[in-house]
Each structure stands twice: as structure tokens, then as C-alpha cells.
Motif scaffolding. Structure first.
Motif, PDB file in Angstrom:
ATOM      1  N   ILE A 133       0.821  -1.224   0.000  1.00  0.00           N
ATOM      2  CA  ILE A 133       0.000   0.000   0.000  1.00  0.00           C
ATOM      3  C   ILE A 133       0.846   1.262   0.000  1.00  0.00           C
ATOM      4  CG2 ILE A 133      -1.774  -1.248   1.301  1.00  0.00           C
ATOM      5  CD1 ILE A 133      -1.107   0.519   3.707  1.00  0.00           C
ATOM      6  N   PHE A 134       2.129   1.158   0.389  1.00  0.00           N
ATOM      7  CA  PHE A 134       2.958   2.355   0.503  1.00  0.00           C
ATOM      8  C   PHE A 134       3.276   2.917  -0.883  1.00  0.00           C
ATOM      9  CE2 PHE A 134       4.093  -0.242   4.287  1.00  0.00           C
ATOM     10  CZ  PHE A 134       3.506   0.579   5.225  1.00  0.00           C
ATOM     11  N   GLY A 135       3.105   4.235  -1.019  1.00  0.00           N
ATOM     12  CA  GLY A 135       3.295   4.884  -2.307  1.00  0.00           C
ATOM     13  C   GLY A 135       2.008   5.029  -3.097  1.00  0.00           C
ATOM     14  N   GLN A 136       0.947   4.326  -2.688  1.00  0.00           N
ATOM     15  CA  GLN A 136      -0.354   4.460  -3.336  1.00  0.00           C
ATOM     16  C   GLN A 136      -1.132   5.618  -2.706  1.00  0.00           C
ATOM     17  OE1 GLN A 136      -1.108   2.717  -5.971  1.00  0.00           O
ATOM     18  NE2 GLN A 136       0.614   1.275  -5.846  1.00  0.00           N
ATOM     19  N   ARG A 137      -2.155   6.073  -3.397  1.00  0.00           N
ATOM     20  CA  ARG A 137      -2.957   7.178  -2.895  1.00  0.00           C
ATOM     21  C   ARG A 137      -4.045   6.678  -1.946  1.00  0.00           C
ATOM     22  NH1 ARG A 137      -2.439  12.126  -4.914  1.00  0.00           N
ATOM     23  NH2 ARG A 137      -1.127  12.449  -6.753  1.00  0.00           N
ATOM     24  N   PHE A 138      -4.413   7.536  -1.001  1.00  0.00           N
ATOM     25  CA  PHE A 138      -5.550   7.226  -0.152  1.00  0.00           C
ATOM     26  C   PHE A 138      -6.803   7.090  -1.015  1.00  0.00           C
ATOM     27  CE2 PHE A 138      -2.862   9.133   3.179  1.00  0.00           C
ATOM     28  CZ  PHE A 138      -3.025   8.192   4.189  1.00  0.00           C
ATOM     29  N   GLY A 139      -7.655   6.139  -0.649  1.00  0.00           N
ATOM     30  CA  GLY A 139      -8.858   5.865  -1.426  1.00  0.00           C
ATOM     31  C   GLY A 139      -8.685   4.749  -2.427  1.00  0.00           C
ATOM     32  N   ASP A 182      -1.245 -10.814   0.432  1.00  0.00           N
ATOM     33  CA  ASP A 182      -0.703  -9.535   0.022  1.00  0.00           C
ATOM     34  C   ASP A 182      -1.785  -8.749  -0.715  1.00  0.00           C
ATOM     35  OD1 ASP A 182       1.860 -10.041   1.018  1.00  0.00           O
ATOM     36  OD2 ASP A 182       2.394 -11.183  -0.779  1.00  0.00           O
ATOM     37  N   LEU A 183      -1.697  -7.431  -0.684  1.00  0.00           N
ATOM     38  CA  LEU A 183      -2.703  -6.580  -1.304  1.00  0.00           C
ATOM     39  C   LEU A 183      -2.248  -6.149  -2.691  1.00  0.00           C
ATOM     40  CD1 LEU A 183      -3.765  -4.297   1.694  1.00  0.00           C
ATOM     41  CD2 LEU A 183      -4.921  -6.316   0.802  1.00  0.00           C
ATOM     42  N   ASP A 184      -3.109  -6.376  -3.680  1.00  0.00           N
ATOM     43  CA  ASP A 184      -2.862  -5.962  -5.055  1.00  0.00           C
ATOM     44  C   ASP A 184      -3.835  -4.855  -5.433  1.00  0.00           C
ATOM     45  OD1 ASP A 184      -0.911  -7.964  -5.296  1.00  0.00           O
ATOM     46  OD2 ASP A 184      -2.413  -9.439  -5.890  1.00  0.00           O
ATOM     47  N   VAL A 185      -3.333  -3.847  -6.148  1.00  0.00           N
ATOM     48  CA  VAL A 185      -4.186  -2.730  -6.562  1.00  0.00           C
ATOM     49  C   VAL A 185      -5.233  -3.216  -7.546  1.00  0.00           C
ATOM     50  CG1 VAL A 185      -4.227  -0.455  -7.652  1.00  0.00           C
ATOM     51  CG2 VAL A 185      -2.310  -1.101  -6.194  1.00  0.00           C
ATOM     52  N   VAL A 186      -6.457  -2.725  -7.383  1.00  0.00           N
ATOM     53  CA  VAL A 186      -7.580  -3.114  -8.232  1.00  0.00           C
ATOM     54  C   VAL A 186      -8.032  -1.906  -9.038  1.00  0.00           C
ATOM     55  CG1 VAL A 186      -9.988  -3.885  -8.243  1.00  0.00           C
ATOM     56  CG2 VAL A 186      -8.346  -4.949  -6.704  1.00  0.00           C
ATOM     57  N   LEU A 225     -12.048  -7.476  -1.307  1.00  0.00           N
ATOM     58  CA  LEU A 225     -11.685  -6.097  -1.603  1.00  0.00           C
ATOM     59  C   LEU A 225     -11.625  -5.274  -0.325  1.00  0.00           C
ATOM     60  CD1 LEU A 225     -13.913  -5.422  -4.745  1.00  0.00           C
ATOM     61  CD2 LEU A 225     -11.506  -6.102  -4.683  1.00  0.00           C
ATOM     62  N   VAL A 226     -10.580  -4.462  -0.199  1.00  0.00           N
ATOM     63  CA  VAL A 226     -10.455  -3.525   0.910  1.00  0.00           C
ATOM     64  C   VAL A 226     -10.060  -2.163   0.338  1.00  0.00           C
ATOM     65  CG1 VAL A 226      -9.825  -5.269   2.614  1.00  0.00           C
ATOM     66  CG2 VAL A 226      -8.028  -4.106   1.327  1.00  0.00           C
ATOM     67  N   THR A 227     -10.456  -1.113   1.026  1.00  0.00           N
ATOM     68  CA  THR A 227     -10.138   0.258   0.625  1.00  0.00           C
ATOM     69  C   THR A 227      -9.374   0.935   1.750  1.00  0.00           C
ATOM     70  OG1 THR A 227     -12.146   0.362  -0.723  1.00  0.00           O
ATOM     71  CG2 THR A 227     -11.078   2.446  -0.177  1.00  0.00           C
ATOM     72  N   ILE A 228      -8.300   1.617   1.397  1.00  0.00           N
ATOM     73  CA  ILE A 228      -7.490   2.343   2.365  1.00  0.00           C
ATOM     74  C   ILE A 228      -7.896   3.812   2.320  1.00  0.00           C
ATOM     75  CG2 ILE A 228      -5.173   2.895   3.156  1.00  0.00           C
ATOM     76  CD1 ILE A 228      -5.802  -0.069   3.233  1.00  0.00           C
ATOM     77  N   LEU A 229      -8.396   4.332   3.443  1.00  0.00           N
ATOM     78  CA  LEU A 229      -8.915   5.693   3.512  1.00  0.00           C
ATOM     79  C   LEU A 229      -8.033   6.572   4.394  1.00  0.00           C
ATOM     80  CD1 LEU A 229     -12.680   4.793   4.060  1.00  0.00           C
ATOM     81  CD2 LEU A 229     -11.591   5.400   1.898  1.00  0.00           C
ATOM     82  N   ARG A 230      -8.005   7.862   4.046  1.00  0.00           N
ATOM     83  CA  ARG A 230      -7.294   8.821   4.879  1.00  0.00           C
ATOM     84  C   ARG A 230      -8.177   9.158   6.079  1.00  0.00           C
ATOM     85  NH1 ARG A 230      -4.344  13.562   3.211  1.00  0.00           N
ATOM     86  NH2 ARG A 230      -5.603  13.694   1.344  1.00  0.00           N
ATOM     87  N   PRO A 231      -7.694   9.035   7.310  1.00  0.00           N
ATOM     88  CA  PRO A 231      -8.535   9.335   8.484  1.00  0.00           C
ATOM     89  C   PRO A 231      -8.928  10.803   8.533  1.00  0.00           C
ATOM     90  CG  PRO A 231      -6.584   8.041   9.106  1.00  0.00           C
ATOM     91  CD  PRO A 231      -6.372   8.500   7.696  1.00  0.00           C
ATOM     92  N   ASN A 232     -10.179  11.052   8.804  1.00  0.00           N
ATOM     93  CA  ASN A 232     -10.660  12.383   9.138  1.00  0.00           C
ATOM     94  C   ASN A 232     -11.665  12.241  10.271  1.00  0.00           C
ATOM     95  OD1 ASN A 232     -13.239  11.773   7.947  1.00  0.00           O
ATOM     96  ND2 ASN A 232     -12.382  12.275   5.944  1.00  0.00           N
ATOM     97  N   VAL A 233     -12.131  13.350  10.799  1.00  0.00           N
ATOM     98  CA  VAL A 233     -12.980  13.294  11.992  1.00  0.00           C
ATOM     99  C   VAL A 233     -14.293  12.576  11.707  1.00  0.00           C
ATOM    100  CG1 VAL A 233     -14.286  14.695  13.629  1.00  0.00           C
ATOM    101  CG2 VAL A 233     -11.945  15.311  13.058  1.00  0.00           C
ATOM    102  N   ARG A 234     -14.868  12.790  10.529  1.00  0.00           N
ATOM    103  CA  ARG A 234     -16.132  12.121  10.214  1.00  0.00           C
ATOM    104  C   ARG A 234     -15.968  10.607  10.198  1.00  0.00           C
ATOM    105  NH1 ARG A 234     -18.267   9.825   5.861  1.00  0.00           N
ATOM    106  NH2 ARG A 234     -16.546  10.488   4.535  1.00  0.00           N
ATOM    107  N   LEU A 235     -14.928  10.128   9.512  1.00  0.00           N
ATOM    108  CA  LEU A 235     -14.703   8.683   9.451  1.00  0.00           C
ATOM    109  C   LEU A 235     -14.364   8.111  10.823  1.00  0.00           C
ATOM    110  CD1 LEU A 235     -12.651   8.378   6.135  1.00  0.00           C
ATOM    111  CD2 LEU A 235     -15.040   7.765   6.494  1.00  0.00           C
ATOM    112  N   LEU A 236     -13.567   8.847  11.593  1.00  0.00           N
ATOM    113  CA  LEU A 236     -13.199   8.368  12.928  1.00  0.00           C
ATOM    114  C   LEU A 236     -14.418   8.290  13.833  1.00  0.00           C
ATOM    115  CD1 LEU A 236      -9.880  10.359  13.495  1.00  0.00           C
ATOM    116  CD2 LEU A 236     -10.080   7.902  13.128  1.00  0.00           C
ATOM    117  N   ALA A 237     -15.267   9.321  13.807  1.00  0.00           N
ATOM    118  CA  ALA A 237     -16.454   9.322  14.656  1.00  0.00           C
ATOM    119  C   ALA A 237     -17.394   8.187  14.281  1.00  0.00           C
ATOM    120  CB  ALA A 237     -17.171  10.663  14.550  1.00  0.00           C
ATOM    121  N   GLU A 238     -17.604   7.978  12.999  1.00  0.00           N
ATOM    122  CA  GLU A 238     -18.480   6.889  12.566  1.00  0.00           C
ATOM    123  C   GLU A 238     -17.889   5.527  12.925  1.00  0.00           C
ATOM    124  OE1 GLU A 238     -18.984   7.573   8.420  1.00  0.00           O
ATOM    125  OE2 GLU A 238     -20.527   9.113   8.680  1.00  0.00           O
ATOM    126  N   MET A 239     -16.563   5.384  12.790  1.00  0.00           N
ATOM    127  CA  MET A 239     -15.920   4.114  13.117  1.00  0.00           C
ATOM    128  C   MET A 239     -16.025   3.817  14.603  1.00  0.00           C
ATOM    129  SD  MET A 239     -11.903   3.088  12.831  1.00  0.00           S
ATOM    130  CE  MET A 239     -11.567   4.147  14.227  1.00  0.00           C
TER     131      MET A 239
END
Length: 416
Positions: A46-52, A62-66, A155-169
Motif C-alpha cells: 500500500i505504501f506509495g499508493q494514494r488514499f482511497g 498480500d494486497l494488489d491494486v484493483v 476487496l479492501v479500501t485504504i482511507l485517509r482518516p478524518n474526523v467524520r470517518l473516525l467518529a463513525e468508526m
């Protein structure tokens, strides 16, 4: 602002693409696998890939980009789902018996398919071997597919943490972790306290620092936050949500300062800054590893001591722009009365509690110090909005707690 590329040491939210409730906050590190449910996943790719970015784990975990667009184009081709609504008149789910015999594949057969085929191919085989699938209405077919996607999708998605996502999680994984503060109540607190860049605020929250993180996120890189804690010392998770935002350390050091409540009380009782003992010095003893651990502790103590001194200097001016308080473990009245003295006149405050009784007590006592007092219940109900089947969610808690808000004024003005 944190960059959009995933780096080692960043906090990320990893979530199953077809299951929003499976979110988990982790610190991404090289060669350190994580568990998502029962699945062990390696994060090196996942390192070097964009959030989302969406990934699919392979047989080696291992995780492969889709390619999401390509995945959508190669989705299951089911004529029943695109058929006109009139074709469903002869279909009726009432005659389908859920006896567990409709699926021709055994559990062992499904495990073999999972080890040899992709998740979409596994779901396609399940559909073909389901004897009752064609008898279902199109709505029931879509519901069946979504259920299988949640269970078998890789399938999994890597998201950038923000307050909305953290509060919902946090709320979905255990609302008591954030004192039952839902995202709609949090947004009301920020709005009613007029939180904006360049201002100075006092924040007290007892769990995970979600309220502090919300104020820090809205301030951007300009402003001041005094984070008050009631324990003898800051617990390990009191800034977890702030750290998860991946903000530069310099930004946090210049705008966020922690302070113990007893130090604020000492400041209110004296006309000058109270003296604080510097605990950053001490003797080191023992072997090399013990010296290293002790050295790290002394560094953290020195940072906390510096933060506390800066916070006291700011509070001594008694011109803070807002007060936000979140706690369910004690009666907030005494703390509110103490902290209100450090607000400037005509500045707002907001107090959240999952229970109405302590806020009712505060309401009656604060009439001497504030105007426009309002005690409200935050109420929200989610709706599913789909063609011919819009409805409220079947299981949810519409009430999130209670908010007491008001504006501090000079006592002399109220008496007049």
C-alpha cells in the motif's frame, strides 16, 4: 495538510469495500501484518499508493491494486437484475422456503472455490448453484448478492482518516468509547461554538480525543486548543484521534497544549501563574535498555511540562473564544464553572452528555453566568433511499444524547 500518498508510519483506515461497518484504524508499518476480522493481511504494497485506493488480497494475503472501473465492467451479468419491473409480477418470495437446502455447494466445496478463484467468481458459482435464486424478485436478488459480497469479497479500501470517518468508526465499534457522541451531535457542537481558524478554544473530552481532533481539524494550522484532562496524567489514548489525522508534528506542537484540571484550579485561585515542578530531570540507572526507556519517559515529561506552561500563559489572559466539554463519568457543573472564568465575555460554550440529569443541573446553575441557554436532545434517523424501497433503517438509536449550549456574559450585566 497531510499529503495524499500513503507513507510508512501514517495512520490509515482500512475497510472492507462492501462493508462500511468493518472499518479499523491502524498505523501502517512495513512487514507488520494486521487483522481485518479473521483475515490476516500484509500492508507492504500500500505504501506509495494514494488514499482511497482499492486493493484485493491474494492467496499470500498480500494486497494488489484493483482497477475499480474495470471491476465494475466485469461484474456479474445477471439478466434478472436489469429486467423491467413488470417481469417480477410472477415472482413471489412467499413460496421460497429457507430450509438451508437451496445451495447445492457444500461448505467444503465453497472453501475449495475460495482457494482457487477470485471473490467475484466465487459469488458467481454460488448464484449458479442456488436453486431458488431465479424465483426471487429483483430486490431479493440484489439483497442476496450484497450479502454474499460482504461475506466473500476480498476487496479492501485504504482511507485517509478524518474526523467524520473516525467518529463513525468509533460509534459503530462501541459508542461508549467516545461517550456516545455521534457525528451529528459533534457537528452541532462545532457550529454552536463557532469554531473557526485563528481562534482559541478550551476542550475537555475523556475518551480518545475525538472532540479535540474535530476542533484541531477545523482550525487548520492557525489557532490554539487547550486540551484539559482530569486524570493525574494524560492516558495513552487521550490524543489518539489527533494523531490519526497525520498532521505535521510542528503544527500540533504550535496549536495543541495539554493541561491537567488541577493546574487550572490553582491558576484561578491566584493572581499569578502557579509554579510547576519540572519533572524532566532525574537519575538514570540500570542496563542500557532501561536507560533508553527512562530517557523516553523524561522526554515525554519535558514536552508535557512545556505544554502546560504555555497553556497556563494563554489561559491567564482569560480571553478564550469557546468552551467544548464532553464527559459522562462525572457531574460537569464544577468543571464548567471553573472553565467559564477563562472565556471572554459573549463567547459560546457547548456541553454534551448522554444523560439529561447532569445537564439539567447545569442549566439551572448557569443562569447566573450565561444567556441564551438551551438544553436540547440530538435526534437523527437514517433512511435507505432506493427505488420503490425507501425506508428508515430498521435497527438504530435515533437519540445521541443531550446538548447544553449558551453564551457567557459578565455577571454585572445579568444583575442589571
Amino acid at each position: 495538510m497531510a499529503e495524499d500518498v500513503i507513507r510508512e508510519g501514517y495512520y490509515v483506515i482500512i475497510r472492507r469495500t462492501h462493508e462500511r461497518e468493518s472499518s479499523r484504524l491502524i498505523k501502517a508499518e512495513m512487514d507488520k501484518p494486521v487483522f481485518l476480522g479473521k483475515q490476516k493481511i500484509h500492508l507492504n504494497n500500500i505504501f506509495g499508493q494514494r488514499f482511497g485506493t482499492t486493493f484485493e488480497w491474494n492467496r499470500n494475503r498480500d494486497l494488489d491494486v484493483v482497477n475499480v472501473q474495470q471491476l465494475a465492467n466485469t461484474s456479474l451479468d445477471l439478466p434478472q437484475l436489469s429486467a423491467p419491473s413488470g417481469d417480477n409480477k410472477d415472482k413471489d418470495n412467499r413460496f421460497i422456503i429457507d430450509d438451508g437446502k437451496s445451495q447445492k455447494l457444500s461448505k467444503d466445496d465453497i472453501e475449495v472455490l475460495k482457494s482457487e478463484l477470485s471473490s467475484s467468481e466465487v459469488i458467481e458459482n454460488l448464484v449458479k448453484n442456488c436453486s431458488t435464486f431465479e424465483q426471487k424478485t429483483s430486490f431479493a436478488q440484489q439483497k442476496y448478492l450484497k450479502k454474499k459480497q460482504k461475506k466473500y469479497s476480498n476487496l479492501v479500501t485504504i482511507l485517509r482518516p478524518n474526523v467524520r470517518l473516525l467518529a463513525e468508526m468509533y460509534f459503530s465499534r462501541g459508542p461508549q468509547k467516545i461517550d456516545y457522541l455521534r457525528i451529528d451531535s459533534l457537528s452541532q457542537m462545532l457550529s454552536l461554538c463557532n469554531v473557526m481558524s485563528g481562534r482559541r478554544y478550551i476542550v475537555l473530552d475523556t475518551n480518545l480525543g475525538i472532540l479535540t481532533a474535530a476542533v484541531v481539524e477545523r482550525l487548520g494550522s492557525s489557532g490554539t486548543v487547550i486540551q484539559v484532562y482530569t486524570d493525574p496524567g494524560p492516558v495513552s489514548t487521550y490524543r489518539q484521534s489527533v494523531d490519526a489525522l497525520n498532521l505535521p508534528k510542528e503544527t500540533i506542537a504550535n496549536m495543541l497544549f495539554g493541561l491537567q484540571i488541577n493546574e487550572i484550579y490553582r491558576l484561578s485561585q491566584s493572581n499569578s501563574l502557579p509554579e510547576m515542578s519540572d519533572q524532566s530531570c532525574g537519575q538514570q540507572s540500570g542496563d542500557k535498555s532501561e536507560k533508553t526507556v527512562e530517557s523516553e519517559k523524561l522526554i515525554r515529561r519535558a514536552i508535557r511540562h512545556k505544554e502546560a506552561l504555555k497553556a497556563l500563559e494563554i489561559l491567564a489572559q482569560k480571553d478564550m473564544d469557546g468552551l467544548l466539554l464532553l464527559s459522562k463519568t462525572y457531574d460537569p457543573l464544577n468543571i464548567v464553572l471553573l472553565l467559564l472564568d477563562f472565556l471572554a465575555d459573549s463567547r459560546p460554550f457547548a456541553i454534551f452528555s448522554p444523560y439529561m440529569e447532569p445537564l439539567s443541573h447545569c442549566y439551572s446553575e448557569l443562569k447566573k453566568k450565561a444567556v441564551f441557554l438551551r438544553l436540547t436532545e440530538t435526534w437523527l434517523r437514517k433512511y435507505q433511499v432506493l427505488s420503490d424501497r425507501s425506508r428508515p433503517d430498521m435497527s438504530m438509536s435515533p437519540s445521541s444524547g443531550y446538548l447544553l449550549t449558551g453564551i457567557k456574559v459578565n455577571n454585572n450585566i445579568i444583575q442589571c
